[in-house]
Design a protein around this motif. Sequence first.
Motif, PDB file in Angstrom:
ATOM      1  N   GLU A 265      31.963  41.495  51.400  1.00 30.01           N
ATOM      2  CA  GLU A 265      32.746  42.584  50.896  1.00 30.01           C
ATOM      3  C   GLU A 265      32.202  43.870  51.197  1.00 30.01           C
ATOM      4  O   GLU A 265      30.820  44.159  50.757  1.00 30.01           O
ATOM      5  N   GLU A 266      32.824  44.710  51.939  1.00 30.75           N
ATOM      6  CA  GLU A 266      32.145  46.193  52.335  1.00 30.75           C
ATOM      7  C   GLU A 266      32.303  46.993  51.003  1.00 30.75           C
ATOM      8  O   GLU A 266      33.373  47.464  50.730  1.00 30.75           O
ATOM      9  N   VAL A 267      31.097  47.793  50.931  1.00 29.01           N
ATOM     10  CA  VAL A 267      31.284  48.783  49.992  1.00 29.01           C
ATOM     11  C   VAL A 267      31.385  50.270  50.545  1.00 29.01           C
ATOM     12  O   VAL A 267      32.299  50.758  50.127  1.00 29.01           O
ATOM     13  N   SER A 268      30.726  50.501  51.518  1.00 30.47           N
ATOM     14  CA  SER A 268      31.019  51.765  52.069  1.00 30.47           C
ATOM     15  C   SER A 268      30.400  51.861  53.482  1.00 30.47           C
ATOM     16  O   SER A 268      29.603  50.681  53.889  1.00 30.47           O
ATOM     17  N   LYS A 269      30.239  52.895  54.236  1.00 29.22           N
ATOM     18  CA  LYS A 269      29.756  52.873  55.541  1.00 29.22           C
ATOM     19  C   LYS A 269      29.406  54.334  56.015  1.00 29.22           C
ATOM     20  O   LYS A 269      29.924  55.121  55.407  1.00 29.22           O
TER      21      LYS A 269
ATOM     22  N   PRO B 214      35.266  32.027  41.616  1.00 32.55           N
ATOM     23  CA  PRO B 214      36.411  32.919  40.941  1.00 32.55           C
ATOM     24  C   PRO B 214      36.020  34.132  40.396  1.00 32.55           C
ATOM     25  O   PRO B 214      35.067  34.049  39.572  1.00 32.55           O
ATOM     26  N   SER B 215      36.824  35.062  40.730  1.00 29.13           N
ATOM     27  CA  SER B 215      36.349  36.500  40.180  1.00 29.13           C
ATOM     28  C   SER B 215      36.903  36.617  38.600  1.00 29.13           C
ATOM     29  O   SER B 215      37.913  35.881  38.545  1.00 29.13           O
ATOM     30  N   ASP B 216      36.402  37.053  37.822  1.00 25.45           N
ATOM     31  CA  ASP B 216      36.765  37.257  36.456  1.00 25.45           C
ATOM     32  C   ASP B 216      37.080  38.902  36.077  1.00 25.45           C
ATOM     33  O   ASP B 216      37.416  39.241  34.866  1.00 25.45           O
ATOM     34  N   LEU B 217      37.171  39.628  37.115  1.00 23.66           N
ATOM     35  CA  LEU B 217      37.675  41.012  37.011  1.00 23.66           C
ATOM     36  C   LEU B 217      38.897  41.171  36.921  1.00 23.66           C
ATOM     37  O   LEU B 217      40.047  40.844  37.631  1.00 23.66           O
ATOM     38  N   SER B 218      39.310  42.403  36.215  1.00 17.41           N
ATOM     39  CA  SER B 218      40.795  42.870  35.872  1.00 17.41           C
ATOM     40  C   SER B 218      40.535  44.083  35.941  1.00 17.41           C
ATOM     41  O   SER B 218      39.983  44.861  34.974  1.00 17.41           O
ATOM     42  N   ILE B 219      41.519  45.020  36.658  1.00 14.70           N
ATOM     43  CA  ILE B 219      41.613  46.635  36.612  1.00 14.70           C
ATOM     44  C   ILE B 219      42.737  47.117  36.769  1.00 14.70           C
ATOM     45  O   ILE B 219      43.661  46.525  37.412  1.00 14.70           O
ATOM     46  N   THR B 220      43.038  47.993  35.946  1.00 14.83           N
ATOM     47  CA  THR B 220      44.453  48.848  35.952  1.00 14.83           C
ATOM     48  C   THR B 220      44.063  50.295  35.533  1.00 14.83           C
ATOM     49  O   THR B 220      42.743  50.531  35.503  1.00 14.83           O
TER      50      THR B 220
ATOM     51  N   VAL C 117      39.550  52.967  42.099  1.00 10.20           N
ATOM     52  CA  VAL C 117      38.996  53.297  43.231  1.00 10.20           C
ATOM     53  C   VAL C 117      38.902  51.935  44.168  1.00 10.20           C
ATOM     54  O   VAL C 117      39.367  51.786  45.341  1.00 10.20           O
ATOM     55  N   SER C 118      38.469  50.838  43.449  1.00 12.43           N
ATOM     56  CA  SER C 118      38.400  49.616  44.270  1.00 12.43           C
ATOM     57  C   SER C 118      38.824  48.488  43.115  1.00 12.43           C
ATOM     58  O   SER C 118      38.205  48.567  42.006  1.00 12.43           O
ATOM     59  N   SER C 119      39.458  47.389  43.921  1.00 10.60           N
ATOM     60  CA  SER C 119      39.675  46.189  42.948  1.00 10.60           C
ATOM     61  C   SER C 119      39.181  44.889  43.862  1.00 10.60           C
ATOM     62  O   SER C 119      39.871  43.923  44.042  1.00 10.60           O
ATOM     63  N   ASP C 120      38.065  44.889  44.171  1.00  9.85           N
ATOM     64  CA  ASP C 120      37.575  43.756  45.016  1.00  9.85           C
ATOM     65  C   ASP C 120      37.259  42.433  43.857  1.00  9.85           C
ATOM     66  O   ASP C 120      37.032  42.477  42.974  1.00  9.85           O
ATOM     67  N   LYS C 121      36.827  41.428  44.719  1.00 15.79           N
ATOM     68  CA  LYS C 121      36.466  40.309  43.813  1.00 15.79           C
ATOM     69  C   LYS C 121      35.095  40.435  43.203  1.00 15.79           C
ATOM     70  O   LYS C 121      34.977  39.842  41.994  1.00 15.79           O
TER      71      LYS C 121
END
Length: 703
Positions: free
Chosen positions: A393-397, A445-451, A509-513
């Motif tokens: 996963e890319e964060v920034s560059k 498996p990701s356990d993240l959830s965001i709104t 801002v981001s919702s990556d795994k």
Amino acid sequence: MKKHVIAYLHTHWDREWYREFEIFRMRLLRVFDNVLDMLTKNQIPSFYFDGQVSALEDYLEMRPEKRETIENLIRRKKLFIGPFYCLVDEFLTDKKCFAKNLEIGIKKAQQYGCNDFIGYLADTFGHSQNVVDVMRDYGIDKCMVWRGCPKEIPSDFKWCGMDTVNLIRGYFHDEFSIKTTIEEKAKILKREFDLIVKNGKNENYILFPIGADHLGIETDIAEQIKNVNEFLKDDYFITLGSPFDYFKCQENNFKNFRFNDELRDNSQTFTLQGCYSSRLDLKRFNVECSYKLDLAERMKDYFRDNRYNTLIEHGYKLLIQNQAHDSICGCSTDEVHQENKIRYKKVLQVANGIIDELKFKNGLDGNKILNLSSQTFTGNIEFESTEERNDFEEVSKKYGFDKFLLADTQRIPITEDYTVIHSYITRVENVESNDVEYLMPIFRPSDLSITENYLKNSYLNLKIKDKELYLNETKLSLVDFVDLGDSYNFGPKDDDYGKEYKVLKTKVVSSDKLRSILRIDFENSWDIITLFAALDAHSRYIKFYFEWENTRKNHLLCFNVQMVNPIKTVFSEDMNTLIKREFNPEYDIRVNLPKEKGIEAKNNTAPMQRGLLTDDDDNNIGIITKGLTQYEVFKNNLYIPILRATGQISNPKNPARTTPAGPPIETFDSQMIGQNCAEMYLFFGNENDFFDTLNQVYNYIVI
């Protein structure tokens, strides 16, 4: 019974404070030229050079021809130096740096012929009990302290098992430099001696410093003492000697009183606790440099590459110079602290340069991970690469040169080499201590959830409710206070209990795994503060990164954790351990501001190094920070300053301190006008969780 006063000649030497280093050094040349002349002519028996060797090195850099004279005086025990390289603040210096301070200081002192040492801590703003064990590790068995001793501690006592002198009336005694009669000087001295005897419980001997900040010795000091003794002869008799003479005379008396805690009581002397939130940009630099230099040295040791020893020591000398108490505490001129920042940047150049060179030399090409910590590591890490990696996963560059290219002495970078550098995040599991493994993507498996209203995983739930912020069920907020103080002390307004910010808006801002980030903007009537809350998959801690533009003067901005119960106990990091501090949560500094001269208000403020842990039966919350080094307890509120804006070294109208602690020099930069930031990590748990999180945040991973 007439008491014997053993007086020692000294000067307390701040390398920089209300004047800049080079200006103070020019004064040092004049002061120490005179000291050497008097020692050589036997006009004085000895001189104690403030327990630090950096001032001597600063002198010899300009007077190299004096080295032989100095070494001769040291061998004859007429000049005492060391054991420290610099007199550093004890609460803002981690254990590794404090040990390095002694290691470098003792090595340098021994090179000049000195082998007799006292842990001389005459002017630090209170004393950590953990420094005793570090000093003992370096063979030091005696100590001298001043600030922070409560009234019940006599002149001679056992501090954490070490023979220690409490300088009851401090190190600052310039009575012999005052332009007045000998008779008047004798009266002043008798008052001082009487107070030392009364409060110090001295029976036969008194240890008395003669000297002050950056002060030279009076050329007729021996004659003055002889004349003063004529007026004191019924009660006291002064002889010039050294602190070692006093320790020898009193060697059987230290065991009569024992104290096994830190020394931070301000009932007798100012401990200036507000300095731990002054100029927090310096504190951030200090923590980063301490961590990076330690990482560089671990890496050097791992690859057994002793060619970097001199560079490592050079880096630590620069860092320790910045840890001198008036420097790291943020209570000097703007020009001094601008020089501090340059030194910090040089330390990072040294540390990062060593790390990059060793990576290049040993084939750590960005596809391998090296764990230099003492523990197995599992967690998310970030790394950079000039390659596009679709498996991470890319964060920034950003744009720049490949570090391997910059480290290769057989190549030079050209325009075409200036390229995109990608930052990626990945998870690693069970990387053993001192082990190298290939960096491989791990899918779980990701356990993240965001709104826009919450950010959560299996352990933590950050949510916004009614324009307020909660982590699980603990309320978090930003609170702003008026600050009428200075670089040394927060000066509260007696009717001000802070104004709380409210949530204005949020944005995903981001919702990556592996990592999700929620932006939260807070507003008050005068500004907006942005919080980026970042939560990793399966992580037990959440990262808070604040950024904002400060446009206002004379205020204190705090991050507030509102506990369920009143806060009575906090465990905070000190010298890489957790120490316990007890508080009266009902104490209110605003209704206890001093009215009489010479008093510093008692407070519920305390320093920390990289974090703390509350002690609450319902919900222990821990916080790891990067350069936030102070906290305050009030009722059920835990306040952590993320900015303190003041405009003078010492404000003579500071309501919390009725006597100046320094000159009233204006310091615009300490108002912290412009862009500011703050970084911290929050979790719930116990002491083991604290150190687990600390090792995650300050990981010793090299990629």
